[in-house]
Design an enzyme around this catalytic site. Structure first.
Site, mmCIF file in Angstrom:
data_model
loop_
_atom_site.group_PDB
_atom_site.id
_atom_site.type_symbol
_atom_site.label_atom_id
_atom_site.label_comp_id
_atom_site.label_asym_id
_atom_site.label_seq_id
_atom_site.Cartn_x
_atom_site.Cartn_y
_atom_site.Cartn_z
ATOM 1 C CB CYS B 24 3.380 -21.366 -9.145
ATOM 2 S SG CYS B 24 1.939 -20.847 -10.061
ATOM 3 C CB CYS B 92 -29.077 -54.034 17.995
ATOM 4 S SG CYS B 92 -29.393 -52.513 18.675
ATOM 5 C CB CYS B 95 -25.262 -49.933 18.470
ATOM 6 S SG CYS B 95 -26.096 -50.636 20.068
ATOM 7 C CG ASP B 529 19.219 -15.744 32.585
ATOM 8 O OD1 ASP B 529 19.429 -15.047 33.467
ATOM 9 O OD2 ASP B 529 19.281 -17.008 32.957
ATOM 10 C CG ASP B 732 15.317 -15.565 31.720
ATOM 11 O OD1 ASP B 732 15.378 -14.980 32.656
ATOM 12 O OD2 ASP B 732 16.097 -16.550 31.455
#
Lengths: 69, 849
Positions: B24, B92, B95, B529, B732
């Protein structure tokens, strides 16, 4: 720093809550009615609990802000 | 100063964390408050229904894990995401260490596991702090190649799992709370009414009831105690605190009266175990029902997410292969067979089919697609087979943009929510103050003045005769705490907003925020428009009138030459008309566009001027009788352009743009809704009036330069009207921004770029009507929800506090208060769910047809 804020806050809200409870107990005597001790001290605890709940969220941020300033 | 400001900005970061377990508005306040109290947190915004917390923080002072821990300490869960990547190029252990170190240092990453033989990297992170793309990028920057494993639906599944977990938890709590509570209730009621005949006497034993109540309070009710203590430790309070104080007080008094009956709390006659047990049971029931119903209000997002195709049939190096849709890259050629989903956005390069786009645009009829047409990801191929080239993948697809837009909208707050937020935010402290006052009143005055030993709770058989002054004041104080819960108030607005924005998305109407929904419901005027919005926007050549000394073909040829490089639709119509007549068009030697007036061109050695009256007046070209021709054409709703060659009047050329099929019906419906409709255009008054007449529009704002459209909107606003401007989101843009609600129409798939508060995916102005109807229906729900929530609290609190007791002896027990509280939340959520059945009127008609 945060521990200090917590300590100072706790001191303030506990003191305030105890103050409310003390006022309550004092009122039980001042009214002149003969309240049983359980009602008197049960009320003291209930007022203290509500007082803590009310004051904690107000006092902690207030103290924190004061310290940050 | 400026430098320090920039530094301050750059040292800030923000994250959007998914938070589960909020029930809540008070949870929102609790989290916001607790996080704001953390050093280094600058700003926090929590959205209850979106289950998201936006946190702005200073990374040198606080990290995401600290923020997450603070949220978890309050009893909520922050979901983390898992990315499984395929990484090639690792050779390896170094890495492995390198990737783990670099990825592990990204904000929000909580764990990295690299598996060298499997060439995989598993990363755990908090969504909203970093992204899979970011993780892949840093790995790729290290010299490896990271690709995502097919997990497109992982997020959806995780959310579902979290909801199911919460439902399972509350269901378990219900299974413990309800059977035990009912037995306790029967035990308490045993000496009364018909219960003495059907319930065994041994069930009325206080020790047995204590033994049955204890697991109810400490297993299903434990969550409330833990959450409130965690909140209090951070200086935040929420509903859990009300529950905990209520349950705790009721249980404690009953326990004392059972184990130490002479302690003075009312003795054995005041062991209200059913209060503590049923109170817990009702609160748990409320939580369960909320979890069950609230998830359904956010169905729109889930529905959209579930549309994502899982796989794609890609043709690479001439070979057809099925890969994960997430692995499709721009430029891939994808084959789609009948019945299959289009995996990403793209352009058809081979084949022909009809595609069901209803899930994206709301268009119920399948759309025919041929070579060169765009296809949208997540739409369904109905008939033929086609190949298309992927043009947008991942987060750039229309579906991803729509999901993002809807998610953002659902995460925003409407102005009307401010009051509810304010009330809910200050409620907990207020309620505890009220509980204190209620306690003090009944303790010092009320008990002596009004209490009678025959007093009973509503729907309760036993009297409160043996209860003492403390027990009586405490029960009323606890009831006040329980009945005051503003859960319904917190749910009222966001639940309706989620349902409303979801309903919009279902019909291809994207509200950009809850404030847009509210503003739409208050609209009094809509300005359209003209070109491309009310009309098809593709005018064609209708008339060529030559001045004395010129022939028709010559006039058309020169006009087309002048317009050859023009991108204006009117110019394109002239060029198309000339080409249709087989006219040769010479190259333009010099071109100058005079915005709002026309163009000035040198071609075939002649100075050509084409444009409106103002241009000719400005250049001193007198058109004489030809103006009458122009006027006649304009009276027919055509746009007449004047052509001058070498400073002499050469002729009049007219093009016409026709109304869209549904414009008239939409305008009529808007008027029926009590909305003033206006049309705005750069065309002259007569042309504009002719189109307006056809559309049924009374107010025409003609000859308005593009830059003045916003001013016209402003003028209407100054007359006290709430105005919507409907137009295309690019030309617009200023007017859309000026309007109270900017509605960008026919945006197609690039919805994120649009200006305005509402984006209509489809080029159908009936969706303007639908947007207004959805806005109004949503706000009706918000108001109904707020009304009932306020009524519940306004009536419930005085009754719970015992206001009616002196007059009618009416007392509400804590468990009945809990029942009312649970029902208020559930009724608000159910009322919101009724919005799911809402269908905009024009869509209803379309379906009927």
């Amino acid at each position: 720093m945060s521990n200090k804020i917590a300590r100072v806050s706790a001191l303030v809200y506990i003191a305030l809550s105890l103050g409310f409870s003390a006022i309550f107990v004092a009122a039980t005597y001042l009214t002149g009615k003969d309240y049983p001790p359980v009602a008197r001290w049960g009320g003291f605890i209930w007022v203290f609990v509500l007082g803590m709940i009310i004051t904690m969220p107000i006092v902690i941020p207030y103290v924190k802000k004061r310290y940050e300033k | 100063m400026a430098r320090s400001a920039v530094m301050a900005q750059t040292s800030r970061r923000h994250a959007i964390l998914p938070v589960e377990g909020m029930s809540c508005a008070s949870c929102v306040v609790k989290i916001e408050k607790a996080l704001r109290n953390l050093s280094g947190v600058i700003d926090v915004k929590v959205n209850l229904l979106a289950h998201r917390a936006y946190v702005e923080y200073e990374p040198d002072k606080i990290g995401i894990p600290d923020v997450v821990k603070a949220v978890q300490d309050l009893g909520y869960e922050v979901l983390h995401e898992e990315a499984m990547l395929h990484v090639s190029g690792m050779s390896c252990a170094s890495c492995v260490a390198k990737i783990e170190k670099v990825v592990g240092s990204l904000p929000g990453v909580t764990g990295v596991v690299v598996n060298l033989p499997a060439e995989s990297v598993k990363v755990e992170f908090y969504p909203g702090t970093t992204t899979k793309a970011e993780i892949k990028k840093v790995i790729n920057e290290l010299g490896y190649e990271a690709t995502e494993k097919p997990q497109g639906h992982a997020a959806l599944d995780r959310e579902k799992q979290a909801r199911e977990k919460e439902l399972k938890r509350q269901k378990r709590n219900m299974w413990i709370a309800w059977p035990l509570s009912l037995v306790v209730m029967l035990g308490m009621f045993q000496p009364y009414w018909i219960f003495k005949d059907i319930v065994p006497m041994w069930l009325h034993n206080a020790y047995l009831m204590w033994a049955l109540t204890t697991p109810v309070v400490f297993i299903p009710g434990w969550q409330f105690f833990v959450n409130s203590i965690n909140g209090l430790r951070r200086g935040a309070t929420d509903m859990n605190l009300l529950y905990a104080t209520g349950i705790g007080a009721a249980y404690l008094i009953a326990t004392i009266n059972t184990l130490w009956p002479d302690a003075g709390f009312g003795g054995k006659g005041a062991t209200f175990f059913e209060s503590a047990a049923l109170l817990t049971a009702f609160i748990v029931l409320g939580r369960y029902l909320e979890a069950l119903t609230r998830g359904r209000t956010s169905e729109a997002i889930r529905k959209l997410m579930s549309l994502k195709a899982k796989t794609a049939r890609v043709i690479r190096d001439g070979l057809e292969m099925e890969i994960a849709a997430d692995d499709v890259v721009i430029g891939d050629i994808i084959l789609v067979k009948p019945g299959e989903s289009v995996p990403v956005d793209g352009e058809i390069i081979d084949g022909y089919s009809a595609v069901d786009e209803s899930m994206i645009t709301g268009e119920s009829m399948p759309v025919e697609k041929k070579v060169g047409d765009q296809v949208i990801g997540a739409t369904i191929n109905k008939t033929g087979v086609f190949k298309f080239r992927a043009t947008k993948v991942g987060a750039d697809t229309a579906l991803s943009q729509i999901i993002k837009l809807v998610e953002d909208a659902q995460a925003s707050k409407a102005p009307i929510q401010k009051l509810a937020d304010f009330v809910a935010g200050h409620f907990i402290a207020g309620v505890h103050v009220l509980a204190l006052l209620v306690f003090a009143f009944w303790f010092f005055m009320g008990y002596d003045l009004f209490f009678t030993p025959e007093s009973r709770f509503v729907l309760s058989p036993y009297s409160l005769g043996s209860i003492g002054v403390f027990g009586f004041a405490l029960l009323l104080s606890v009831t006040t705490l329980i009945i005051s819960c503003p859960c319904a108030l917190g749910l009222a607005t966001p639940s309706a907003m989620m349902a409303g924005t979801g309903k919009g998305a279902e019909h291809g109407i994207l509200f950009k925020g809850a404030d847009a929904v509210e503003a739409t419901s208050k609209l009094q005027a809509v300005v359209f428009d003209k070109t491309g919005t009310l009309t098809k926007g593709e005018p064609s050549l209708t008339d060529v009138v030559a001045a004395p000394g010129f022939d028709r073909r010559q006039v058309l040829q020169f006009a087309a030459m002048a317009e050859r490089n023009s991108e204006h639709p009117l110019g394109e119509a002239i060029v198309r008309g000339a080409r249709d007549e087989g006219l040769e068009l010479a190259d333009v030697e010099a071109f100058n566009a005079i915005i709002g007036y026309g163009i000035e061109v040198r071609a075939a050695g002649r100075e050509i001027l084409i444009g409106n009256r103002r241009l000719m007046t400005q250049r001193g070209v007198e058109f004489g009788d030809l103006l009458a021709e122009a006027e006649r054409l304009e009276n027919d709703g055509k746009t007449a352009m004047l052509l001058a060659i070498d400073g002499k009047p050469a002729g009049v050329i007219a093009v016409a743009d026709t109304l869209k099929e549904n414009s008239k019906a939409a305008v009529a419906r808007l008027k029926a809704l009590g909305i003033k409709v206006a049309m705005i255009t750069g065309d002259n008054q007569r042309t504009a009036s002719a189109i307006a007449r056809q559309a049924g529009i009374d107010t025409v704002l003609a000859e308005v330069l593009p830059q003045d459209k916003a001013n016209e909107v402003k003028k209407l606003q100054e007359r006290g009207l709430n105005v919507a401007m409907v137009g295309d989101g690019i030309n617009d843009a200023p007017a859309l921004a000026q309007a109270n609600v900017g509605i960008a129409i026919g945006s197609g798939t690039d919805v994120a770029k649009e200006t305005g508060e509402i984006v209509l995916i489809k080029d159908d102005i009936r969706d303007v009507v639908s947007a207004i109807e959805i806005g109004r229906a949503t706000m009706r729900k918000v108001k109904q929800n707020l009304f009932w929530s306020f009524i519940y609290n306004t009536l419930g609190i005085p009754i719970g506090a015992g206001l009616l007791y002196p007059f009618v002896g009416f007392l509400v027990s804590p468990e009945l208060a809990a029942f009312f509280m649970a029902m208020s939340s559930v009724s608000v959520t159910l009322n919101t769910l009724l919005l799911k059945r809402f269908i905009p009127s024009m869509r209803r008609e379309e379906v009927r047809v």
